[in-house]
Design an enzyme around this catalytic site. Structure first.
Site, PDB file in Angstrom:
ATOM      1  N   ASN A 182       5.579  -1.356  11.575  1.00  0.00           N
ATOM      2  CA  ASN A 182       4.795  -0.951  10.420  1.00  0.00           C
ATOM      3  C   ASN A 182       5.206  -1.783   9.207  1.00  0.00           C
ATOM      4  O   ASN A 182       5.848  -2.834   9.353  1.00  0.00           O
ATOM      5  CB  ASN A 182       4.995   0.545  10.156  1.00  0.00           C
ATOM      6  CG  ASN A 182       3.776   1.209   9.544  1.00  0.00           C
ATOM      7  OD1 ASN A 182       3.174   0.681   8.619  1.00  0.00           O
ATOM      8  ND2 ASN A 182       3.425   2.385  10.048  1.00  0.00           N
ATOM      9  N   ASN A 215       0.834  -1.201   0.000  1.00  0.00           N
ATOM     10  CA  ASN A 215       0.000   0.000   0.000  1.00  0.00           C
ATOM     11  C   ASN A 215       0.867   1.249   0.000  1.00  0.00           C
ATOM     12  O   ASN A 215       1.973   1.263   0.525  1.00  0.00           O
ATOM     13  CB  ASN A 215      -0.940  -0.004   1.207  1.00  0.00           C
ATOM     14  CG  ASN A 215      -0.364   0.751   2.393  1.00  0.00           C
ATOM     15  OD1 ASN A 215      -0.533   1.959   2.521  1.00  0.00           O
ATOM     16  ND2 ASN A 215       0.336   0.019   3.269  1.00  0.00           N
ATOM     17  N   THR A 246       4.701   8.795   3.693  1.00  0.00           N
ATOM     18  CA  THR A 246       4.760  10.246   3.881  1.00  0.00           C
ATOM     19  C   THR A 246       6.227  10.640   3.843  1.00  0.00           C
ATOM     20  O   THR A 246       6.980  10.280   4.757  1.00  0.00           O
ATOM     21  CB  THR A 246       4.127  10.668   5.220  1.00  0.00           C
ATOM     22  OG1 THR A 246       2.740  10.323   5.220  1.00  0.00           O
ATOM     23  CG2 THR A 246       4.268  12.166   5.438  1.00  0.00           C
TER      24      THR A 246
END
Length: 369
Positions: A250, A121, A186
């Site tokens: 993560n 993703n 990000t």
């Protein structure tokens, strides 16, 4: 990241005859919105029996009925924390939420790697912002520990200031807060894991926490792509603070185990089953460095055996997400039943009795399921 465990919901409700294969051929974000809608309509199966006593867990002073949580990313906008708790999760983490709404990255931005049960993703913290989430959570009673995962807007001039805003906004609503500096989607965000940047971040975040009416636990979510020197830095920095815990980990930028498969070359973070070994090794290595500091283990859990392994590597509690793409919410019940059986088979009476029993093996890369 987005997925749909919709098929089990629809089978339970008897409102459609869609197969898992059909849902996996749907656009992932469309399937995800349908799943959220089903949860909002009360179509999810509600857990009928209480969790077994072996599953009762304490995490950062919170009493959990079981140690299995829904990871951040599924309910980005705090739309369905209560239905998720009623499905049977011991904790539900909403977000990531940023101060201002943002659309995230351009579509397509989610890709399944079916043969490996993996997902890539590059969502980019798409969410409706603090105020929308706050309005939904205010006054809501969730029958599980409620976490709020806070992040920074992509175009923010000061990422740290955004995290401080998140603490100030949600400290009195959440059971715990997660400071997410580990998303690869990000630009520049992971730089906050470096020494001086992390010292400033945690200093300001924990100062903001001290000003809240209640002392909400604060956890730091880190990436699996850190090397051991990077883990040393994080351990050293947090040792000088009153941070309450870690979430490891993560998604990864690595493509180990999926090379050559369809969608594996897409830009973004890899999650799901291919992440399990790396994330579990990093968890164990952090356990060696932080002593008894609470750790939530995330990354690649896909079966009861992998859930047990994550706890044996050093996790106090665990979270799921990507595996539900392929296993649906039925996986939650299977994992909880497997944990109870595993604890009993090892002569224990609780999750704490098996936590960290194989930390050294996993830290050295010798861990197996």
């Amino acid at each position: 990241m987005i997925f749909s465990p919709l098929s089990p919901l629809l089978r339970h409700a008897g409102i459609a005859k869609l197969t898992s294969d059909t849902l996996l051929r749907m656009d992932p974000e469309t399937a995800h919105r349908a799943t959220i809608a089903a949860l909002r309509l009360g179509l999810a199966p509600v857990q009928q029996e209480p969790d077994a006593p072996e599953l009762r867990t304490s995490l950062c002073g919170l009493d959990l009925s079981n140690p299995v949580g829904m990871a951040a990313g599924f309910d980005k906008n705090a739309e369905v924390p209560k239905p998720l708790a009623q499905v049977g999760f011991g904790m539900v983490e909403i977000g990531t939420v940023t101060p201002r709404p943002q659309a995230g990255n351009e579509k397509p931005r989610l890709f399944r790697i079916g043969p490996a049960e993996g997902v890539v993703n590059r969502m980019g913290f798409n969410n409706e912002g603090h105020e929308a989430a706050f309005a939904r959570l205010k006054g809501l009673r969730v029958p599980a520990a409620l976490g709020v995962n806070i992040g920074a807007n992509k175009d923010s001039a000061d990422f740290v200031a955004d995290y401080v805003q998140g603490v100030s906004r949600f400290a009195d609503l959440a059971d715990y807060l997660t400071v997410n500096i580990s998303s690869p989607n990000t630009p520049g965000l992971r730089n906050l894991q470096a020494d001086e940047a992390l010292r400033r971040l945690l200093g300001e975040v924990l100062t903001a926490r001290a000003k809240a009416r209640t002392r909400v636990p604060v956890l730091l979510k880190i990436a699996p792509d850190l090397d051991e020197a990077g883990l040393d830095v994080i351990a050293s920095v947090i040792a000088a603070t009153d941070l309450d815990g870690l979430i490891v980990s993560n998604t990864t930028l690595s493509r180990d185990g999926v090379g050559g498969l369809e969608n594996a070359s897409e830009t973004g973070g890899l999650s799901g089953r291919p992440l399990f070994d790396l994330s579990t090794r990093r968890l164990a290595q952090m356990r060696q460095r932080v002593g008894t500091l609470p750790i939530v283990g995330v990354g690649g859990i896909h079966s009861p055996q992998s859930a047990i392994a994550k706890i044996e590597a050093g996790a106090d509690a665990i979270q799921l997400y990507s595996a539900l793409v392929f296993g649906g919410f039925d996986l939650l019940d299977r994992i909880k039943r497997g944990l109870v059986a595993g604890i009993r088979a090892r002569g224990g009476k609780s999750v704490a009795d098996i936590r960290g029993t194989r930390t050294d093996d996993w830290a050295a890369g010798r861990g197996t399921i």
